[in-house]
Scaffold this active site. Structure first.
Site, PDB file in Angstrom:
ATOM      1  N   ASP A  36       0.862  -1.193   0.000  1.00 54.93           N
ATOM      2  CA  ASP A  36       0.000   0.000   0.000  1.00 54.93           C
ATOM      3  C   ASP A  36       0.891   1.234   0.000  1.00 54.93           C
ATOM      4  O   ASP A  36       1.704   1.408   0.911  1.00 54.93           O
ATOM      5  CB  ASP A  36      -0.868  -0.057   1.286  1.00 54.93           C
ATOM      6  N   ASP A 138      -3.368   2.442  -5.665  1.00 51.99           N
ATOM      7  CA  ASP A 138      -2.208   2.480  -4.759  1.00 51.99           C
ATOM      8  C   ASP A 138      -2.029   1.187  -3.968  1.00 51.99           C
ATOM      9  O   ASP A 138      -1.289   1.168  -3.000  1.00 51.99           O
ATOM     10  CB  ASP A 138      -2.330   3.665  -3.804  1.00 51.99           C
ATOM     11  N   GLU A 139      -2.726   0.145  -4.353  1.00 53.24           N
ATOM     12  CA  GLU A 139      -2.640  -1.105  -3.592  1.00 53.24           C
ATOM     13  C   GLU A 139      -2.420  -2.299  -4.518  1.00 53.24           C
ATOM     14  O   GLU A 139      -3.069  -2.397  -5.557  1.00 53.24           O
ATOM     15  CB  GLU A 139      -3.958  -1.361  -2.848  1.00 53.24           C
TER      16      GLU A 139
END
Lengths: 442, 87
Positions: A36, A138-139
């Site tokens: 993350d 974003d992960e």
């Protein structure tokens, strides 16, 4: 951080819940990483600016990434750690944030930078495993199972990934390690920024159960309130409740969150972020001015339906139900829906129905936000026709031709003449193309 | 050296493998005339990939307005732009 983009693909809550039995030990032996990016939008913008000679690092001053206030998308999308100290929260209006910190730096979002950062992050991760799932911009989930025999200990490799991203790409990530995706995701949230945390099943009592129930994945404000009424405040309280009691109070949702609280989740890492089952397709937008007349509202609906129709056809679906939602300038929301006699994927058919629904429900007040959603999907290979309905066959051929042109030459290569000289975009939604649709399903 | 980061006009040569080497560039201060600088000694070249954006960095030395100066040039691969990064 879990970033929501305005377009949703509604998916069925098939969480693949299992009760772990002895025979299912294999699932327990997996090694899953959840990576993350910390304050993703802000740190990516900061690194990009530094690379282009910015005098300050946005991460070290009170700053936010915020939408354009002129087009009424003026909310805080991401904040720096110094901005957090002023009590600025993600999702609040920029005006409010400025009141808390007058020297606040507001950076416009740069989606192409974010796409590039995501791709670069995935490129590094791919050096460690071929099974990765981009869960949001974003992960990333990584299935490291089996790779430990080649590359070594999972924790050491997680540190390597984290350090390579930091040194090569210039931003920090948190890595969570566990035996399933849910626990890996919870683990990466435990320690931020720039950290590696494990949360195996034997650690959940010590590390996860002590947290407030709101910190559990998929537990939001509404569920938190209901659980508080039952005397459930921590994840441990939830895990130790009777599952039948929760099912009685919260239906199947109760069982889902009970399983999550006990760390039970077995979905595989899906390369390409494949969504298991699409339940509906929706699109909505906040208009940059208040819409006060029917004609303009219909145009906004058309621009929304254009995208919905295209996505519907891309998925080879027909829809049976269409729903229109309206948010007034005073933030009052209402919606209206109706079923088609014949399932359709035709833009014009959906648009006509959406307009009828809108006309029936709209009370004439200024409109801030409009949404269209189609659901009850079925395959588009054959449908039962009706003698009483208009024949949209010719229209569907036009749709297919327009889709082909747009795929080949870009979304705005062909659009309806009605949008010429209007203040509206001919297609709404889809800030970034070619990115896996957002979903909350692991 | 201070961060300057302004785009410059550049003459460069590329190897058959696509590796560029800066030869001569022109820079312009706000109200001054174009200044042409011949790239002298290149002491270091490296690549950075910050935020996923590939850039080549060259540490160079040249005579600029009568004095020997060390400076850094940057080549942004995605946009094919040259910058005077630090001077």
């Amino acid at each position: 951080m879990f970033l929501h983009i305005l377009n949703y693909v509604f998916t069925e809550h098939t969480f693949g819940i299992i009760i772990l039995l002895q025979g299912e030990k294999m699932m327990e032996d997996r090694i899953i990483f959840h990576i993350d990016a910390n304050s993703a939008f802000l740190s990516w913008s900061a690194v990009n600016a530094l690379q282009h000679g910015a005098p300050v690092d946005f991460r070290e001053v009170p700053s936010i990434v915020g939408g354009n206030q002129a087009t009424r998308h003026g909310i805080v999308l991401a904040k720096s750690i110094p901005a957090k100290k002023y009590g600025i929260q993600t999702g609040e209006p920029i005006i409010q944030a400025r009141q808390k910190c007058p020297s606040l730096l507001v950076i416009p979002p740069e989606y192409y930078v974010y796409m590039r950062c995501n791709a670069a992050m995935c490129d590094i991760v791919k050096d460690f495993s071929d099974r990765i799932q981009v869960f949001s911009i974003d992960e990333v989930f990584v299935d490291y199972t089996g790779m430990e025999k080649i590359l070594g200990d999972a924790q050491a490799v997680a540190h390597q990934i984290k350090d390579r991203i930091k040194n090569e790409l210039g931003f920090t990530v948190s890595v969570g390690i566990s035996s399933n995706k849910l626990l890996a995701k919870m683990a990466s949230d435990l320690k931020k920024p720039d950290a590696v945390t494990t949360l195996y099943r034997d650690e959940i009592e010590e590390k996860m159960w002590v947290l407030p129930v709101r910190d559990l994945y998929m537990v939001g404000a509404a569920t938190e309130k209901k659980l508080a009424k039952m005397g459930i405040y921590s994840i441990g309280d939830l895990a130790n409740s009777e599952v039948e009691f929760l099912k009685d109070k919260l239906m199947s949702w109760g069982e889902v969150i009970w399983c999550f609280a006990n760390g039970i989740e077995d979905s595989p890492v899906k390369p390409g972020g494949a969504i298991p089952y699409v339940k509906g397709v929706g699109n909505s937008c906040t208009i940059h001015f208040d819409v006060e007349d029917r004609e303009t509202a219909h145009k906004v609906l058309l621009s929304l339906v254009e995208t919905v129709g295209m996505r519907l056809r891309q998925g080879a679906f027909c829809a049976k139900l269409v729903q229109v939602s309206v948010k007034t300038s005073e933030l009052k929301t209402y919606s209206h829906q109706r079923k088609f006699y014949v399932p359709t994927d035709c833009t014009n058919a959906i648009f006509e129905e959406a307009c009828r629904l809108f006309d029936e429900v709209w009370k004439g007040e200024p409109i801030r936000h409009l949404g269209v959603r189609v659901s009850e999907l079925c395959g588009n290979d054959f449908v039962q026709l009706s003698l009483l309905e208009n024949n949209y066959e010719k229209q569907r051929q036009v749709d297919r031709a327009v889709d082909d042109i747009r795929i080949k030459f870009g979304s705005f290569s062909v659009f309806r003449a009605g949008f010429l000289h209007s203040r509206l975009s001919p297609l709404q939604g889809g800030i970034v193309e070619d990115f896996p649709a957002m979903t909350s399903i692991l | 050296m201070k961060v300057y980061m302004k785009p410059v006009k550049m003459v460069a040569w590329f190897t058959e493998n696509g590796v560029p080497t800066p030869v001569r560039f022109q820079m312009k201060e706000d109200d001054k005339e174009f200044l042409t600088i011949k790239v002298g000694n290149i002491s270091e070249r490296k690549e950075e990939k910050l935020a996923g954006n590939r850039m080549l960095i060259y540490r160079c030395q040249s005579e600029i307005e009568g004095t020997e100066k060390v400076y850094e040039l940057k080549y942004e691969i995605g946009t094919c732009k040259w910058y005077l990064y630090k001077i």
